[in-house]
Motif scaffolding. Structure first.
Motif, mmCIF file in Angstrom:
data_model
loop_
_atom_site.group_PDB
_atom_site.id
_atom_site.type_symbol
_atom_site.label_atom_id
_atom_site.label_comp_id
_atom_site.label_asym_id
_atom_site.label_seq_id
_atom_site.Cartn_x
_atom_site.Cartn_y
_atom_site.Cartn_z
ATOM 1 N N LEU A 247 0.809 -1.220 0.000
ATOM 2 C CA LEU A 247 0.000 0.000 0.000
ATOM 3 C C LEU A 247 0.840 1.266 0.000
ATOM 4 N N ASN A 248 1.997 1.238 0.664
ATOM 5 C CA ASN A 248 2.844 2.428 0.648
ATOM 6 C C ASN A 248 3.336 2.734 -0.760
ATOM 7 N N GLU A 249 3.628 1.679 -1.517
ATOM 8 C CA GLU A 249 4.046 1.887 -2.897
ATOM 9 C C GLU A 249 2.918 2.503 -3.713
ATOM 10 N N GLU A 250 1.700 2.009 -3.497
ATOM 11 C CA GLU A 250 0.565 2.576 -4.214
ATOM 12 C C GLU A 250 0.392 4.051 -3.865
ATOM 13 N N ARG A 251 0.610 4.406 -2.606
ATOM 14 C CA ARG A 251 0.447 5.805 -2.209
ATOM 15 C C ARG A 251 1.480 6.706 -2.874
ATOM 16 N N VAL A 252 2.685 6.189 -3.070
ATOM 17 C CA VAL A 252 3.711 6.977 -3.748
ATOM 18 C C VAL A 252 3.303 7.255 -5.194
ATOM 19 N N VAL A 253 2.828 6.224 -5.906
ATOM 20 C CA VAL A 253 2.481 6.451 -7.309
ATOM 21 C C VAL A 253 1.219 7.299 -7.446
ATOM 22 N N ILE A 254 0.284 7.160 -6.509
ATOM 23 C CA ILE A 254 -0.909 8.019 -6.556
ATOM 24 C C ILE A 254 -0.524 9.472 -6.280
ATOM 25 N N ALA A 255 0.415 9.676 -5.373
ATOM 26 C CA ALA A 255 0.902 11.041 -5.128
ATOM 27 C C ALA A 255 1.476 11.631 -6.406
ATOM 28 N N ALA A 256 2.236 10.833 -7.155
ATOM 29 C CA ALA A 256 2.813 11.313 -8.411
ATOM 30 C C ALA A 256 1.730 11.659 -9.420
ATOM 31 N N GLU A 257 0.670 10.847 -9.469
ATOM 32 C CA GLU A 257 -0.435 11.135 -10.382
ATOM 33 C C GLU A 257 -1.133 12.435 -9.992
ATOM 34 N N ALA A 258 -1.309 12.659 -8.692
ATOM 35 C CA ALA A 258 -1.941 13.898 -8.231
ATOM 36 C C ALA A 258 -1.071 15.103 -8.561
ATOM 37 N N VAL A 259 0.241 14.945 -8.455
ATOM 38 C CA VAL A 259 1.154 16.025 -8.848
ATOM 39 C C VAL A 259 0.998 16.318 -10.336
ATOM 40 N N GLY A 260 0.918 15.257 -11.150
ATOM 41 C CA GLY A 260 0.718 15.461 -12.579
ATOM 42 C C GLY A 260 -0.584 16.170 -12.875
ATOM 43 N N LEU A 261 -1.633 15.822 -12.127
ATOM 44 C CA LEU A 261 -2.923 16.483 -12.295
ATOM 45 C C LEU A 261 -2.827 17.957 -11.930
ATOM 46 N N ALA A 262 -2.117 18.261 -10.849
ATOM 47 C CA ALA A 262 -1.912 19.658 -10.456
ATOM 48 C C ALA A 262 -1.154 20.423 -11.536
ATOM 49 N N ARG A 263 -0.136 19.778 -12.094
ATOM 50 C CA ARG A 263 0.667 20.430 -13.146
ATOM 51 C C ARG A 263 -0.184 20.826 -14.340
ATOM 52 N N VAL A 264 -0.995 19.873 -14.827
ATOM 53 C CA VAL A 264 -1.766 20.181 -16.032
ATOM 54 C C VAL A 264 -2.857 21.198 -15.738
ATOM 55 N N ALA A 265 -3.443 21.163 -14.555
ATOM 56 C CA ALA A 265 -4.453 22.161 -14.208
ATOM 57 C C ALA A 265 -3.841 23.561 -14.191
ATOM 58 N N ILE A 266 -2.655 23.678 -13.602
ATOM 59 C CA ILE A 266 -1.970 24.981 -13.565
ATOM 60 C C ILE A 266 -1.593 25.420 -14.970
ATOM 61 N N ASP A 267 -1.072 24.499 -15.771
ATOM 62 C CA ASP A 267 -0.673 24.835 -17.144
ATOM 63 C C ASP A 267 -1.858 25.362 -17.945
ATOM 64 N N ARG A 268 -3.001 24.696 -17.826
ATOM 65 C CA ARG A 268 -4.178 25.125 -18.594
ATOM 66 C C ARG A 268 -4.680 26.483 -18.099
ATOM 67 N N ALA A 269 -4.616 26.710 -16.794
ATOM 68 C CA ALA A 269 -5.057 27.994 -16.248
ATOM 69 C C ALA A 269 -4.139 29.136 -16.692
ATOM 70 N N VAL A 270 -2.846 28.873 -16.654
ATOM 71 C CA VAL A 270 -1.884 29.896 -17.073
ATOM 72 C C VAL A 270 -2.066 30.228 -18.551
ATOM 73 N N GLN A 271 -2.229 29.201 -19.367
ATOM 74 C CA GLN A 271 -2.433 29.411 -20.799
ATOM 75 C C GLN A 271 -3.667 30.277 -21.049
ATOM 76 N N TYR A 272 -4.759 29.956 -20.360
ATOM 77 C CA TYR A 272 -5.991 30.718 -20.537
ATOM 78 C C TYR A 272 -5.821 32.147 -20.025
ATOM 79 N N ALA A 273 -5.117 32.307 -18.894
ATOM 80 C CA ALA A 273 -4.916 33.644 -18.314
ATOM 81 C C ALA A 273 -4.083 34.543 -19.215
ATOM 82 N N LYS A 274 -3.228 33.948 -20.033
ATOM 83 C CA LYS A 274 -2.430 34.728 -20.984
ATOM 84 C C LYS A 274 -3.234 35.110 -22.225
ATOM 85 N N GLU A 275 -4.171 34.243 -22.600
ATOM 86 C CA GLU A 275 -4.912 34.462 -23.844
ATOM 87 C C GLU A 275 -6.176 35.302 -23.648
ATOM 88 N N ARG A 276 -6.810 35.160 -22.502
ATOM 89 C CA ARG A 276 -8.098 35.800 -22.254
ATOM 90 C C ARG A 276 -7.909 37.272 -21.902
#
Length: 392
Positions: A247-276
């Motif tokens: 389970l600890n291994e699963e928590r590490v990889v899920i943490a990485a997935e959540a980080v990736g989700l945070a990254r793409v959410a920020i990227d999309r927001a920044v892109q929109y904030a520059k264009e809008r």
């Protein structure tokens, strides 16, 4: 700031190139139609990524949790979100049961097939409707009958059931009332799903849900399912400790997935904030937009550092209980903050499916309850890190 080796940067680059073949409309369609992204998973398999944690001697990549975390983070960050990373996430930790506890015959029989992608082991059956997070209360039984075990019971939230060839099943081989410790008497089994269906001893019902629709979950019933005795993984009756080990291994990889989700959410927001542009200026020039995004980036970066600190500890064989639990807790928080601000930055368009951020928002919310809730993470920290009395 976090630094990756040249080899790890190459892994990032190769995964990014593969993900570039799957654009936003692909993931939007999979979410809308609640359809598993089999094409994407098959391409991952063809390039060897589903065999990331399988040793080279069995045809795998020969990597570990650290590299698995990198792969899953990049998939989520590509725009796929959890629809992509969770579609293959089981391959990054479920086979660990065979790796750590399987016989040599079991390893040589199954691991090469998993490494090549010929067969998939992505389904893990632990949770039961009447047990929830209290895994010691499971009641699914496996009784020895000659050269096989007979399984009866019910599991729920079995993700990727029909997208897997095999399932790791946790069942009681000794009833709870007959063991001295409630954690005793559970055993792991490797179940051939096609064989189970041919026996007509298993029935699966899809759980309708509004989050992570592309990765279906099922309720599964077992009625007199026969599993060969040689399909026992590890020691009979010691399954609980084996489950906890993974389970600890699963928590590490899920943490990485959540980080990736945070990254793409920020990227999309920044892109929109520059264009809008509103009131003749980019909305990203407004501190009401800029500061929350800067805060989200800082949280994501902090969570990312914690995640890879835990991944390196796992790779080096150190105790990762505290690091893994804190990493997944902080990564979830970072993903939720980032996705919420991405929706806010988009204004009304934040709930339009064509911009994807509403999907990231839904997926970030899910991370707080699956596969373990925030409250259970805090229970662990309170008891095992702070030394407080057990609270449940």
């Amino acid at each position: 700031m976090l630094e990756f080796s040249a080899e790890h940067q190459l892994i990032q680059s190769e995964v990014q190139k593969l993900c570039d073949n799957y654009e936003d409309d692909y993931w939007q369609a999979k979410d809308r139609e609640a359809e598993y992204p089999m094409e994407f998973v098959q391409e991952l398999a063809e390039h060897g990524w589903l065999g990331t944690i399988i040793p080279e001697e069995y045809g795998g990549g020969g990597y570990d949790t650290l590299e698995a975390a990198i792969v899953l983070e990049e998939i989520a960050a590509s725009g796929a979100g959890f629809s992509g990373s969770m579609a293959c996430h089981g391959a990054m930790f479920v086979p660990r049961s065979i790796l750590n506890y399987g016989t040599e015959e079991m390893k040589s029989t199954y691991l090469p097939k998993l490494a090549s992608g010929e067969k998939l082991l992505q389904c893990f059956a632990l949770t039961e409707p009447d047990a929830g997070y209290d895994s010691t209360s499971i009641s699914t039984r496996a009784e020895r009958d000659g050269d096989h075990y007979v399984v009866n019971g019910q599991k729920t939230w079995c993700s990727r059931f029909y997208a897997s060839d095999y399932m790791v099943l946790v069942a009681r081989t000794t009833p709870r009332e007959e063991v001295s410790k409630k954690t005793d008497g559970m055993t792991l089994f490797l179940v051939d799903i096609d064989d189970a269906l041919e026996q007509e001893a298993v029935e699966a019902r899809k759980i309708e849900k509004s989050i992570r629709r592309a990765v279906p979950s099922y309720e599964v019933w077992f009625e007199d399912l026969e599993v060969p005795a040689e399909n026992v993984i590890g020691e009979v009756g010691d399954g609980f400790s084996q489950v906890m080990d993974g389970l600890n291994e699963e928590r590490v990889v899920i943490a990485a997935e959540a980080v990736g989700l945070a990254r793409v959410a920020i990227d999309r927001a920044v892109q929109y904030a520059k264009e809008r542009e509103v009131f003749d200026r980019q909305i990203g020039a407004n501190q009401a937009i800029q500061h929350p995004l800067a805060d989200a980036h800082a949280r994501m970066t902090s969570a990312r550092n914690l995640t890879y600190q835990a991944a390196r500890a796992f790779k080096e064989g150190r105790d990762v209980g505290e690091a893994a639990n804190i990493a997944v807790y902080m990564a979830r928080e970072a993903a939720s903050k980032a996705a919420d601000q991405a929706v806010q930055t988009h204004g009304g368009y934040g709930v339009a499916t064509e911009y994807d951020v509403e999907r990231y928002y839904r997926e970030a919310r899910l991370s707080h309850i699956a596969p373990i809730s925030d409250e259970m993470i805090k229970n662990y920290i309170g008891e095992h890190v702070l030394g407080l009395p057990r609270s449940y």
